[in-house]
Design an enzyme around this catalytic site. Sequence first.
Site, PDB file in Angstrom:
ATOM      1  CG  ASN A  22       0.317 -13.660  -3.590  1.00 18.32           C
ATOM      2  OD1 ASN A  22       1.248 -14.014  -3.699  1.00 18.32           O
ATOM      3  ND2 ASN A  22       0.089 -12.556  -2.691  1.00 18.32           N
ATOM      4  CG  ASN A  76      -5.934  -5.488  -2.006  1.00 24.48           C
ATOM      5  OD1 ASN A  76      -4.573  -5.964  -1.724  1.00 24.48           O
ATOM      6  ND2 ASN A  76      -6.230  -5.374  -3.348  1.00 24.48           N
ATOM      7  CG  HIS A 178      -5.358  -8.121  -5.904  1.00 25.09           C
ATOM      8  ND1 HIS A 178      -4.596  -8.377  -5.151  1.00 25.09           N
ATOM      9  CD2 HIS A 178      -6.515  -8.888  -5.682  1.00 25.09           C
ATOM     10  CE1 HIS A 178      -5.163  -8.614  -3.759  1.00 25.09           C
ATOM     11  NE2 HIS A 178      -6.312  -8.709  -4.437  1.00 25.09           N
ATOM     12  CB  CYS A 274      -1.161  -3.255  -4.243  1.00 19.99           C
ATOM     13  SG  CYS A 274       0.289  -4.133  -4.034  1.00 19.99           S
TER      14      CYS A 274
HETATM   15  N1  ARG Z   1      -0.111 -10.561   0.384  1.00 19.75           N
HETATM   16  C1  ARG Z   1      -1.337  -9.706  -0.100  1.00 19.75           C
HETATM   17  C2  ARG Z   1      -2.482 -10.657  -0.714  1.00 19.75           C
HETATM   18  O1  ARG Z   1      -2.222 -11.650  -1.051  1.00 19.75           O
HETATM   19  C3  ARG Z   1      -0.595  -8.896  -1.261  1.00 19.75           C
HETATM   20  C4  ARG Z   1      -1.720  -7.754  -1.773  1.00 19.75           C
HETATM   21  C5  ARG Z   1      -1.440  -6.985  -2.851  1.00 19.75           C
HETATM   22  N2  ARG Z   1      -2.500  -6.521  -3.384  1.00 19.75           N
HETATM   23  C6  ARG Z   1      -2.550  -6.095  -4.772  1.00 19.75           C
HETATM   24  N3  ARG Z   1      -3.674  -5.125  -4.732  1.00 19.75           N
HETATM   25  N4  ARG Z   1      -1.959  -6.717  -5.516  1.00 19.75           N
HETATM   26  O2  ARG Z   1      -3.570 -10.368  -0.453  1.00 19.75           O
END
Ligand code: ARG
Length: 293
Positions: A22, A76, A178, A274
């Site tokens: 991301n 997640n 997200h 998260c």
């Molecule tokens: N580095 C993780 C990803 O890109 C961060 C996830 C954060 N999770 C969230 N539910 N915002 O998947």
Amino acid sequence: MSARPFFLMTDPDHFEVCYQINPWMQPRAWKQDPKACLAEARSASADLKQALKDCGAQVETIGAVRDLPDLVFPANAAIVLDGRVLLARFRCPERQGEEAIFRSVFSRLKKRGIVQDIIDLPEGLFQEGAGDCIWDLGRQLFWAGYGPRSSRGALAIIQGVFGQEVVPLQLATDRYYHLDTCFCPLSGGEVLYYPPAFTEAGLAAIHARVAPHHRVEATDEEAQAFCVNAVNLGHKVVMARAPASLKAKLRAHGYDLVEIDLSPFMLSGGAAYCMTLRLDRTSVPSAATLAAE
Ligand code: ARG
């Protein structure tokens, strides 16, 4: 299960930022001093856990797994409501190894009676758990993000599995990949959200269900500080360090902020919400749950 809010968190011992899936992820910044970053991550995670406990929650911590650094983001892992668990399927290969780990975590929780059913998504669909599907207790519905990570097609499955309304919210940008990075329902009926993260149709769906006096719009600065990625328990909102503007805004609605320096996790594009997964959510709140909310 007791009426205390019950959260899952992950031990941060194998957390690192070593790939980029991301736009917030900064592997180079991590690499400059991995030891110091990990030490900071450990204390940030401990602070978050303590903050949740201070708000009256119970926290269960699962073990870290080498080479699965993003396991620290259990939001997640699955969607959980009424003891039913819809396991996530990750879009990025970097995180797909987490699926088996979370599956065994939930099987153990099932043996202990903490959850009842564990359900798989049909093949070919992606859905990244509660990070992209947020239960709104007051409105009795799921808000479901899709686009960057979760598939639009997963929404009908969620509706079928839980028997609840699912409001589709298409995410407009990879920066807010997200739903939990840009949308947070609060216990008094307000929704803290970042409008530019949504398509026009998504915004229309929010506006159709959230009255103007309940809309709390986050600014660019507030969203970039990962403050929308917050855990709300009653009148407390636990989040990353917040700009003064957001403190004032939430205070005006009767909320107290509990701020934690989560910068090591923000290097991975995540923060308070998260880093947790709530396991005790029920669609019909008991009197005890309402008192704790
Ligand atoms: N580095 C993780 C990803 O890109 C961060 C996830 C954060 N999770 C969230 N539910 N915002 O998947």
